[in-house]
Design a protein around this motif. Sequence first.
Motif, PDB file in Angstrom:
ATOM      1  N   MET A   1      -7.913  11.317  36.796  1.00 57.56           N
ATOM      2  CA  MET A   1      -7.571  11.145  38.015  1.00 57.56           C
ATOM      3  C   MET A   1      -6.306   9.914  38.112  1.00 57.56           C
ATOM      4  O   MET A   1      -5.996   9.022  36.897  1.00 57.56           O
ATOM      5  CB  MET A   1      -8.254  10.473  39.076  1.00 57.56           C
ATOM      6  N   GLN A  46      -3.823   6.444  46.615  1.00 60.79           N
ATOM      7  CA  GLN A  46      -5.061   7.273  46.026  1.00 60.79           C
ATOM      8  C   GLN A  46      -5.445   8.680  45.646  1.00 60.79           C
ATOM      9  O   GLN A  46      -4.540   8.504  44.438  1.00 60.79           O
ATOM     10  CB  GLN A  46      -4.110   8.537  47.629  1.00 60.79           C
ATOM     11  N   ASP A  47      -6.346   9.017  45.182  1.00 58.82           N
ATOM     12  CA  ASP A  47      -6.612   9.689  43.549  1.00 58.82           C
ATOM     13  C   ASP A  47      -6.153  11.165  44.210  1.00 58.82           C
ATOM     14  O   ASP A  47      -5.904  11.700  44.849  1.00 58.82           O
ATOM     15  CB  ASP A  47      -8.029  10.209  43.409  1.00 58.82           C
ATOM     16  N   TYR A  48      -5.363  11.433  42.426  1.00 57.25           N
ATOM     17  CA  TYR A  48      -5.092  12.893  42.632  1.00 57.25           C
ATOM     18  C   TYR A  48      -4.908  12.996  40.780  1.00 57.25           C
ATOM     19  O   TYR A  48      -5.068  12.463  39.987  1.00 57.25           O
ATOM     20  CB  TYR A  48      -3.111  12.750  43.113  1.00 57.25           C
ATOM     21  N   THR A  49      -5.108  14.313  40.965  1.00 58.08           N
ATOM     22  CA  THR A  49      -4.802  15.206  39.525  1.00 58.08           C
ATOM     23  C   THR A  49      -3.574  15.829  39.823  1.00 58.08           C
ATOM     24  O   THR A  49      -3.135  15.534  40.150  1.00 58.08           O
ATOM     25  CB  THR A  49      -5.533  16.360  39.200  1.00 58.08           C
ATOM     26  N   ASP A  51      -2.910  18.337  37.774  1.00 59.97           N
ATOM     27  CA  ASP A  51      -3.022  19.818  38.856  1.00 59.97           C
ATOM     28  C   ASP A  51      -2.238  19.615  40.120  1.00 59.97           C
ATOM     29  O   ASP A  51      -1.378  20.154  40.407  1.00 59.97           O
ATOM     30  CB  ASP A  51      -4.185  20.875  38.155  1.00 59.97           C
ATOM     31  N   GLU A  52      -2.609  19.028  41.313  1.00 60.42           N
ATOM     32  CA  GLU A  52      -2.501  18.624  42.521  1.00 60.42           C
ATOM     33  C   GLU A  52      -1.485  18.354  42.526  1.00 60.42           C
ATOM     34  O   GLU A  52      -0.803  18.886  43.319  1.00 60.42           O
ATOM     35  CB  GLU A  52      -3.829  17.451  43.383  1.00 60.42           C
ATOM     36  N   LEU A  53      -0.818  17.180  41.831  1.00 63.76           N
ATOM     37  CA  LEU A  53       0.608  17.277  42.125  1.00 63.76           C
ATOM     38  C   LEU A  53       1.920  18.210  41.919  1.00 63.76           C
ATOM     39  O   LEU A  53       2.261  17.831  42.675  1.00 63.76           O
ATOM     40  CB  LEU A  53       0.802  15.981  41.287  1.00 63.76           C
ATOM     41  N   ARG A  55       0.814  21.202  41.832  1.00 63.33           N
ATOM     42  CA  ARG A  55       0.829  21.844  42.860  1.00 63.33           C
ATOM     43  C   ARG A  55       1.812  21.639  43.910  1.00 63.33           C
ATOM     44  O   ARG A  55       2.256  22.635  44.659  1.00 63.33           O
ATOM     45  CB  ARG A  55      -0.894  22.614  42.678  1.00 63.33           C
ATOM     46  N   ASP A  56       1.385  20.703  44.673  1.00 63.83           N
ATOM     47  CA  ASP A  56       2.048  19.469  45.827  1.00 63.83           C
ATOM     48  C   ASP A  56       3.819  19.967  45.867  1.00 63.83           C
ATOM     49  O   ASP A  56       4.426  20.166  46.556  1.00 63.83           O
ATOM     50  CB  ASP A  56       2.079  18.783  45.823  1.00 63.83           C
ATOM     51  N   LYS A  59       5.542  23.310  45.511  1.00 64.27           N
ATOM     52  CA  LYS A  59       6.518  23.918  46.713  1.00 64.27           C
ATOM     53  C   LYS A  59       7.586  23.615  47.444  1.00 64.27           C
ATOM     54  O   LYS A  59       8.179  24.568  48.402  1.00 64.27           O
ATOM     55  CB  LYS A  59       5.752  23.605  47.759  1.00 64.27           C
ATOM     56  N   LYS A  90       2.388  18.892  31.991  1.00 65.01           N
ATOM     57  CA  LYS A  90       1.945  19.885  32.478  1.00 65.01           C
ATOM     58  C   LYS A  90       3.304  20.029  33.225  1.00 65.01           C
ATOM     59  O   LYS A  90       3.586  21.499  33.619  1.00 65.01           O
ATOM     60  CB  LYS A  90       0.902  19.739  33.991  1.00 65.01           C
TER      61      LYS A  90
END
Length: 247
Positions: A1, A46-49, A51-53, A55-56, A59, A90
Amino acid sequence: MGKVFKLESFGSVDGPGVRFIVFFAGCPLRCQYCHNPDSWNMADGQDYTADELIRDALKYRPYWGEKGGITVSGGEPLFQLDFLLELFTKAKEQGINTCIDTSGATFTKEGEWFEKFKKLMDVTDLLLMDIKHIDEEEHIKLTGHTGKNIREMFAYLDEIGKPVWIRHVLVPGITDKDEYLIQTRDFIRTLHNVQRVEILPYHGLGAFKYKELGIKYVLDDLPSPENDRVANAKEILECAKYDGWTK
């Protein structure tokens, strides 16, 4: 994270093209003119992985054009080196242009950190670095931190040929003295990987944040530099040499 302070979807000044900007939380410096003191503490992020970043970010890929991508800023992104390495690895798997906006304050050529940093450079396209102050004593007064390892980072990036943009904050009475500007220019002339040099005029627009956080703002009431001092700095730092580079 990873600990993230904030995200910006359409950045236009932090690297080439349109950028998705990830502001990391946590910074070892306490620059007197910092306009994001609310990003200093990593625990406030704020916690992020990764992969989440990614993906965001994807967009907004249709808006990036040929040169856009992801820029990480802060805070200090190199403060979270492991997470940043994962994120950019990634990103490169997705063919995303990568840029780091860093002070270089955590840089060292020793041990495991440096081995990870070398891997990070393999997946980094560009670095944005500001020369806080060329004089060591003044650098410590301005940031609370030595500038020696930061200059070592500049030298290493030059050695490996990694592209760099240099941005210099012009602070009246602190960094805008001609003697310091000339020394800064002479240092830049030792580097062969600099693509761009920019002057960022100081402003006190973040002063209200210090009041909200109960932190004394030592540059209170300091005006922004006059236009002629900005022009003088641009001339001394030879910013016009880089006008031929197209953003």
